[in-house]
Design a protein around this motif. Sequence first.
Motif, PDB file in Angstrom:
ATOM      1  N   THR A   1       0.820  -1.213   0.000  1.00  0.00           N
ATOM      2  CA  THR A   1       0.000   0.000   0.000  1.00  0.00           C
ATOM      3  C   THR A   1       0.851   1.258   0.000  1.00  0.00           C
ATOM      4  OG1 THR A   1      -0.202  -0.150   2.406  1.00  0.00           O
ATOM      5  CG2 THR A   1      -1.998  -1.086   1.090  1.00  0.00           C
ATOM      6  N   GLU A   2       2.069   1.167   0.494  1.00  0.00           N
ATOM      7  CA  GLU A   2       3.002   2.297   0.447  1.00  0.00           C
ATOM      8  C   GLU A   2       3.828   2.194  -0.825  1.00  0.00           C
ATOM      9  OE1 GLU A   2       3.297   4.908   2.470  1.00  0.00           O
ATOM     10  OE2 GLU A   2       1.592   4.156   3.622  1.00  0.00           O
ATOM     11  N   SER A   3       3.564   3.060  -1.776  1.00  0.00           N
ATOM     12  CA  SER A   3       4.256   2.953  -3.066  1.00  0.00           C
ATOM     13  C   SER A   3       5.768   3.051  -2.912  1.00  0.00           C
ATOM     14  CB  SER A   3       3.745   4.002  -4.045  1.00  0.00           C
ATOM     15  OG  SER A   3       4.017   5.305  -3.585  1.00  0.00           O
ATOM     16  N   SER A   4       6.241   3.787  -1.940  1.00  0.00           N
ATOM     17  CA  SER A   4       7.695   3.923  -1.751  1.00  0.00           C
ATOM     18  C   SER A   4       8.332   2.613  -1.279  1.00  0.00           C
ATOM     19  CB  SER A   4       8.000   5.042  -0.757  1.00  0.00           C
ATOM     20  OG  SER A   4       7.405   4.761   0.498  1.00  0.00           O
ATOM     21  N   ASP A   5       7.530   1.690  -0.766  1.00  0.00           N
ATOM     22  CA  ASP A   5       8.046   0.396  -0.315  1.00  0.00           C
ATOM     23  C   ASP A   5       7.990  -0.682  -1.394  1.00  0.00           C
ATOM     24  OD1 ASP A   5       8.605   1.416   2.196  1.00  0.00           O
ATOM     25  OD2 ASP A   5       6.696   0.773   3.058  1.00  0.00           O
ATOM     26  N   ARG A   6       7.416  -0.355  -2.543  1.00  0.00           N
ATOM     27  CA  ARG A   6       7.378  -1.310  -3.646  1.00  0.00           C
ATOM     28  C   ARG A   6       8.741  -1.359  -4.336  1.00  0.00           C
ATOM     29  NH1 ARG A   6       2.099   1.547  -5.971  1.00  0.00           N
ATOM     30  NH2 ARG A   6       0.782   1.126  -4.163  1.00  0.00           N
ATOM     31  N   PRO A   7       9.108  -2.520  -4.838  1.00  0.00           N
ATOM     32  CA  PRO A   7      10.391  -2.606  -5.560  1.00  0.00           C
ATOM     33  C   PRO A   7      10.299  -1.888  -6.907  1.00  0.00           C
ATOM     34  CG  PRO A   7       9.192  -4.670  -5.755  1.00  0.00           C
ATOM     35  CD  PRO A   7       8.396  -3.805  -4.810  1.00  0.00           C
ATOM     36  N   SER A   8      11.436  -1.546  -7.448  1.00  0.00           N
ATOM     37  CA  SER A   8      11.475  -0.998  -8.804  1.00  0.00           C
ATOM     38  C   SER A   8      11.259  -2.150  -9.781  1.00  0.00           C
ATOM     39  CB  SER A   8      12.824  -0.336  -9.069  1.00  0.00           C
ATOM     40  OG  SER A   8      13.843  -1.330  -9.084  1.00  0.00           O
ATOM     41  N   MET A   9      10.929  -1.833 -11.020  1.00  0.00           N
ATOM     42  CA  MET A   9      10.772  -2.890 -12.029  1.00  0.00           C
ATOM     43  C   MET A   9      12.104  -3.594 -12.264  1.00  0.00           C
ATOM     44  SD  MET A   9       7.703  -3.482 -12.758  1.00  0.00           S
ATOM     45  CE  MET A   9       7.819  -4.533 -14.183  1.00  0.00           C
ATOM     46  N   LYS A  10      13.191  -2.876 -12.136  1.00  0.00           N
ATOM     47  CA  LYS A  10      14.516  -3.497 -12.283  1.00  0.00           C
ATOM     48  C   LYS A  10      14.706  -4.559 -11.199  1.00  0.00           C
ATOM     49  CE  LYS A  10      19.427  -2.501 -12.459  1.00  0.00           C
ATOM     50  NZ  LYS A  10      20.466  -1.459 -12.488  1.00  0.00           N
ATOM     51  N   LYS A  11      14.329  -4.232  -9.976  1.00  0.00           N
ATOM     52  CA  LYS A  11      14.441  -5.178  -8.863  1.00  0.00           C
ATOM     53  C   LYS A  11      13.489  -6.358  -9.070  1.00  0.00           C
ATOM     54  CE  LYS A  11      15.860  -6.497  -4.800  1.00  0.00           C
ATOM     55  NZ  LYS A  11      17.195  -7.047  -4.634  1.00  0.00           N
ATOM     56  N   VAL A  12      12.295  -6.096  -9.567  1.00  0.00           N
ATOM     57  CA  VAL A  12      11.332  -7.163  -9.849  1.00  0.00           C
ATOM     58  C   VAL A  12      11.935  -8.159 -10.837  1.00  0.00           C
ATOM     59  CG1 VAL A  12       9.113  -7.671 -10.962  1.00  0.00           C
ATOM     60  CG2 VAL A  12       9.275  -5.809  -9.303  1.00  0.00           C
ATOM     61  N   LEU A  13      12.546  -7.639 -11.891  1.00  0.00           N
ATOM     62  CA  LEU A  13      13.176  -8.497 -12.888  1.00  0.00           C
ATOM     63  C   LEU A  13      14.304  -9.327 -12.275  1.00  0.00           C
ATOM     64  CD1 LEU A  13      13.447  -9.461 -15.789  1.00  0.00           C
ATOM     65  CD2 LEU A  13      14.895  -7.478 -16.229  1.00  0.00           C
ATOM     66  N   GLN A  14      15.108  -8.710 -11.425  1.00  0.00           N
ATOM     67  CA  GLN A  14      16.194  -9.445 -10.761  1.00  0.00           C
ATOM     68  C   GLN A  14      15.640 -10.576  -9.904  1.00  0.00           C
ATOM     69  OE1 GLN A  14      18.088  -6.245  -8.650  1.00  0.00           O
ATOM     70  NE2 GLN A  14      19.412  -5.694 -10.372  1.00  0.00           N
ATOM     71  N   ILE A  15      14.574 -10.311  -9.179  1.00  0.00           N
ATOM     72  CA  ILE A  15      13.958 -11.338  -8.323  1.00  0.00           C
ATOM     73  C   ILE A  15      13.408 -12.475  -9.176  1.00  0.00           C
ATOM     74  CG2 ILE A  15      12.056 -11.809  -6.719  1.00  0.00           C
ATOM     75  CD1 ILE A  15      12.504  -8.887  -5.678  1.00  0.00           C
ATOM     76  N   LEU A  16      12.717 -12.148 -10.253  1.00  0.00           N
ATOM     77  CA  LEU A  16      12.157 -13.179 -11.133  1.00  0.00           C
ATOM     78  C   LEU A  16      13.263 -14.042 -11.741  1.00  0.00           C
ATOM     79  CD1 LEU A  16       9.287 -11.235 -12.918  1.00  0.00           C
ATOM     80  CD2 LEU A  16       9.052 -13.118 -11.280  1.00  0.00           C
ATOM     81  N   ARG A  17      14.355 -13.427 -12.098  1.00  0.00           N
ATOM     82  CA  ARG A  17      15.474 -14.213 -12.653  1.00  0.00           C
ATOM     83  C   ARG A  17      16.047 -15.176 -11.623  1.00  0.00           C
ATOM     84  NH1 ARG A  17      18.419  -9.539 -16.216  1.00  0.00           N
ATOM     85  NH2 ARG A  17      17.210  -9.916 -18.101  1.00  0.00           N
ATOM     86  N   ARG A  18      16.104 -14.745 -10.372  1.00  0.00           N
ATOM     87  CA  ARG A  18      16.617 -15.629  -9.311  1.00  0.00           C
ATOM     88  C   ARG A  18      15.659 -16.780  -9.027  1.00  0.00           C
ATOM     89  NH1 ARG A  18      18.164 -10.867  -6.078  1.00  0.00           N
ATOM     90  NH2 ARG A  18      16.272 -11.248  -4.937  1.00  0.00           N
ATOM     91  N   LEU A  19      14.376 -16.570  -9.266  1.00  0.00           N
ATOM     92  CA  LEU A  19      13.379 -17.614  -8.999  1.00  0.00           C
ATOM     93  C   LEU A  19      13.363 -18.716 -10.044  1.00  0.00           C
ATOM     94  CD1 LEU A  19      10.341 -15.466  -7.825  1.00  0.00           C
ATOM     95  CD2 LEU A  19      11.744 -16.985  -6.414  1.00  0.00           C
ATOM     96  N   ARG A  20      13.907 -18.427 -11.223  1.00  0.00           N
ATOM     97  CA  ARG A  20      13.917 -19.445 -12.278  1.00  0.00           C
ATOM     98  C   ARG A  20      14.795 -20.622 -11.884  1.00  0.00           C
ATOM     99  NH1 ARG A  20      15.444 -16.814 -17.888  1.00  0.00           N
ATOM    100  NH2 ARG A  20      17.413 -16.926 -16.820  1.00  0.00           N
ATOM    101  N   LYS A  21      14.384 -21.800 -12.307  1.00  0.00           N
ATOM    102  CA  LYS A  21      15.198 -22.992 -12.066  1.00  0.00           C
ATOM    103  C   LYS A  21      16.086 -23.229 -13.233  1.00  0.00           C
ATOM    104  CE  LYS A  21      13.464 -26.165  -8.775  1.00  0.00           C
ATOM    105  NZ  LYS A  21      12.890 -27.418  -8.492  1.00  0.00           N
TER     106      LYS A  21
END
Length: 103
Positions: free
Chosen positions: A83-103
């Motif tokens: 709910t706090e937009s400042s606490d949301r990750p950046s899209m760059k960070k989202v992409l990094q997280i998704l890449r780490r989740l891949r097997k």
Amino acid sequence: YATTIRFNEKSDVYSFGVILLELTTGRKATDGYDEHTSLAQWAWRRFQEGNPIVDALDEAVKEPDYLDEMSGVFNLGINCTNTESSDRPSMKKVLQILRRLRK
């Protein structure tokens, strides 16, 4: 974010988070809660109450070999819909997280 009519990268992150929650739970953003609760609010409530993430995952696609990845994507959806937009990750960070989740 929709009530403020202010769109920016963090509102895009929120929208992407809703999509992640839809994919992992099999629910629609506005489906089946009540007239005052969205998918993001429902997911946040489950998370805050300490309910097991695995119980929220879509039974139609839940595979034992991929529970960690699906749980990670669900958690990312939670972070993106903070709910706090400042606490949301950046899209760059989202992409990094998704890449780490891949097997």
